[in-house]
Write an enzyme that holds these catalytic residues in place. Structure first.
Site, short mmCIF file in Angstrom:
data_model
loop_
_atom_site.label_atom_id
_atom_site.label_comp_id
_atom_site.label_asym_id
_atom_site.label_seq_id
_atom_site.Cartn_x
_atom_site.Cartn_y
_atom_site.Cartn_z
N TRP A 181 -18.25 -4.08 -36.57
CA TRP A 181 -19.00 -2.98 -36.14
C TRP A 181 -19.96 -3.53 -34.93
O TRP A 181 -20.44 -4.49 -35.13
CB TRP A 181 -19.84 -2.41 -37.38
N ASP A 262 -21.74 -5.53 -46.32
CA ASP A 262 -21.96 -4.22 -45.84
C ASP A 262 -21.18 -3.35 -46.32
O ASP A 262 -20.06 -3.38 -46.05
CB ASP A 262 -21.75 -4.41 -44.08
N LYS A 298 -21.94 8.31 -45.11
CA LYS A 298 -20.40 8.74 -45.24
C LYS A 298 -20.28 9.48 -46.45
O LYS A 298 -19.63 10.34 -46.63
CB LYS A 298 -19.37 7.48 -44.95
N1 PGU Z 1 -21.99 -0.69 -41.35
C1 PGU Z 1 -20.83 -0.38 -40.66
C2 PGU Z 1 -19.78 -1.19 -40.80
C3 PGU Z 1 -20.66 0.83 -40.27
O1 PGU Z 1 -19.36 1.45 -39.80
C4 PGU Z 1 -21.74 1.66 -39.93
C5 PGU Z 1 -21.64 3.25 -39.30
C6 PGU Z 1 -22.88 1.32 -40.52
C7 PGU Z 1 -23.08 0.04 -41.12
C8 PGU Z 1 -24.27 1.94 -40.50
O2 PGU Z 1 -24.26 3.32 -40.78
P1 PGU Z 1 -25.64 4.12 -41.26
O3 PGU Z 1 -25.51 5.61 -40.45
O4 PGU Z 1 -26.89 3.43 -40.67
O5 PGU Z 1 -25.65 4.10 -42.45
N2 PGU Z 1 -20.79 3.21 -38.21
C9 PGU Z 1 -20.12 4.46 -37.58
C10 PGU Z 1 -21.35 5.39 -37.36
C11 PGU Z 1 -22.09 5.42 -36.10
C12 PGU Z 1 -22.70 4.26 -35.90
O6 PGU Z 1 -22.23 3.26 -35.05
O7 PGU Z 1 -23.87 4.04 -36.36
C13 PGU Z 1 -19.29 3.94 -36.52
O8 PGU Z 1 -18.59 4.92 -36.03
O9 PGU Z 1 -19.00 2.88 -36.41
#
Ligand code: PGU
Length: 452
Positions: A181, A262, A298
């Protein structure tokens, strides 16, 4: 592969040296009324020059910026497959029924007030979150060896965990998977850790580079921190098998490395909350220590409520208590204490057996819809005879498909088909519906045909 440092000096170093420069400058001592009066009358002030005129425009965020571009596009056929956010078959954001019920309960309860939460957040939420991720019968919980603090969703939990490690852990290097990510390296660098990568994904097989992973973690220093995606790896959708997890666990434990999980997608990978926590539970079952960042964005659809938790599993209850006291010192100057609403919703759902069951049903329906989108897209590409092996679309799990499309192909699909996705070729399957699958398949087909 040689893992590389993402930066030479840590941000906390940089923050400290900026502070030191400020304190040693002659003006720092004398910012009083006299100084501001003379500034106000100076010609540069009158000309309207900004003290920020040197500030360069920063690029948009690689993930959230996709939505910014999408919102500007007037096309009626546009499709946002960038951000990992669930959409219904109608393409609309979803508020779970069980969340609406919980909110109604909260509104009806006149005894509720808006007082500050403690620094660690809502205590009941923390207990229930630990049970959800570790299992109700987890020995670590029964032995009071876990400290859990409510944080600002997954991101905030990672950041608080990172800052705690930078202050109190003997190793300041965190190994993160390549790719991962996009926010991970930034979060941990700014927390004061130094980021290195371990091999994770093999583009040739579109699967796990298990050998590379074992080699890189095997040569990472003793005691290094290792970030692991608990399930539904983002962006690849590729997870280790149970047997591979076991080998990873043995390697990490033998090198006395510290796992930092995570968990942003519990329940989204398989539709089952326990199955998706299995990797974490196997590390807790061996009695060793670990960190876990949990997000309810999510799996409860609470994206904007910013509700999540950081748990640190320790060897003894005494250590856990001291760790918690230090986590409070990290949190207090950062945001003082977390918001109450989202955590109250989560606690209401997790504490009530009926609501909990309803949640699992709604969660499973979301996971199933995503899986069905995988099959529909795979079938649509096969029906078009699109060159290439697209079976990874149905093999990968979680919210995303890592298509293998390159940045030029992505740019072409955005320009010609108004389909928005991250430039690494990741698409959010949760943003797709039966109605939009043909449009996406046409776009992929055209993008691939152009390149051959
Ligand atoms: N860790 C991972 C692996 C993730 O994919 C995401 C969110 C988070 C943590 C953080 O999510 P929180 O909203 O802080 O609980 N990834 C999504 C959402 C958009 C973003 O980048 O924040 C994504 O599209 O990759």
């Amino acid at each position: 592969m040689n893992p590389r440092d993402s930066s030479s000096s840590s941000p906390s170093d940089r923050r400290l040296s900026a502070l030191a420069r400020h304190l040693s400058s002659p003006s720092a001592a004398g910012v009083g009324g006299g100084v501001s009066r003379s500034l106000a009358s100076s010609s540069s002030f009158a000309r309207g020059d900004s003290v920020f005129s040197h500030v360069a425009r920063a690029p948009e965020d690689p993930i959230l910026g996709v939505t910014v571009a999408f919102n500007k596009d007037p096309s009626p056929v546009k499709l946002n497959l960038g951000v990992g956010a669930y959409r219904t078959e109608e393409g609309k954001p979803l508020v779970l029924n069980v969340v609406r019920q919980a909110e109604q309960q909260l509104i009806n309860d006149r005894a509720r007030v808006k007082e500050y939460l403690p620094i660690v957040g809502l205590v009941e939420f923390n207990k229930l979150s630990a049970k959800l991720i570790f299992g109700a019968d987890s020995p670590a919980i029964l032995e009071n060896r876990v400290t859990t603090v409510q944080c600002l969703s997954g991101t905030g939990s990672l950041r608080v965990g990172g800052e705690f490690l930078a202050r109190h852990y003997h190793q300041h290097t965190i190994y993160i998977p390549k790719p991962t990510w996009g926010n991970h390296p930034k979060v941990f660098t700014l927390a004061g850790l130094s980021v290195k990568y371990y091999r994770y994904y093999d583009p040739a097989t579109r699967g796990l580079d298990f050998q590379g992973l074992l080699e890189d973690l095997g040569s990472a220093p003793l005691g290094a921190v290792v970030l692991l995606h608990a399930c539904a790896h983002n962006p690849t959708g590729v997870d280790p098998t149970i047997q591979q997890w076991e080998q990873i666990r043995q390697l990490i434990r033998s090198r006395r490395q510290l796992p930092f999980f995570d968990s942003a997608y519990q329940g989204f990978a398989s539709g089952n909350l326990d199955a998706d926590a299995q990797s974490i539970r196997s590390f807790v079952a061996d009695g060793g220590e670990c960190l876990v960042a949990q997000s309810y964005a999510k799996n409860m659809g609470l994206y904007g409520e910013r509700v999540g938790a950081l748990s640190i599993v320790c060897r003894t209850a005494d250590v856990a208590g001291r760790v918690e006291s230090q986590l409070k010192l990290v949190i207090r100057p950062m945001y003082s204490n977390p918001p109450i609403h989202g955590a109250s919703i989560v606690a209401a759902i997790l504490r009530d057996r009926e609501m909990y069951n309803e949640w699992t049903i709604e969660l499973k329906a979301m996971a199933d819809r995503i899986i069905s989108m995988r099959h529909q897209l795979f079938d649509a590409l096969r029906a078009r005879g699109t060159p290439g092996d697209w079976s990874h679309i149905i093999k990968q799990i979680g919210m995303f498909t890592f298509t293998g499309l390159n940045s030029q192909q992505v740019a072409f699909m955005t320009k010609e088909y108004h389909i928005y996705m991250t430039s690494d070729g990741r698409i959010s399957m949760a943003g797709l519906s039966s109605k939009t699958v043909p449009h996406l398949a046409d776009a992929i087909h055209a993008a691939v045909a152009r390149a051959v």
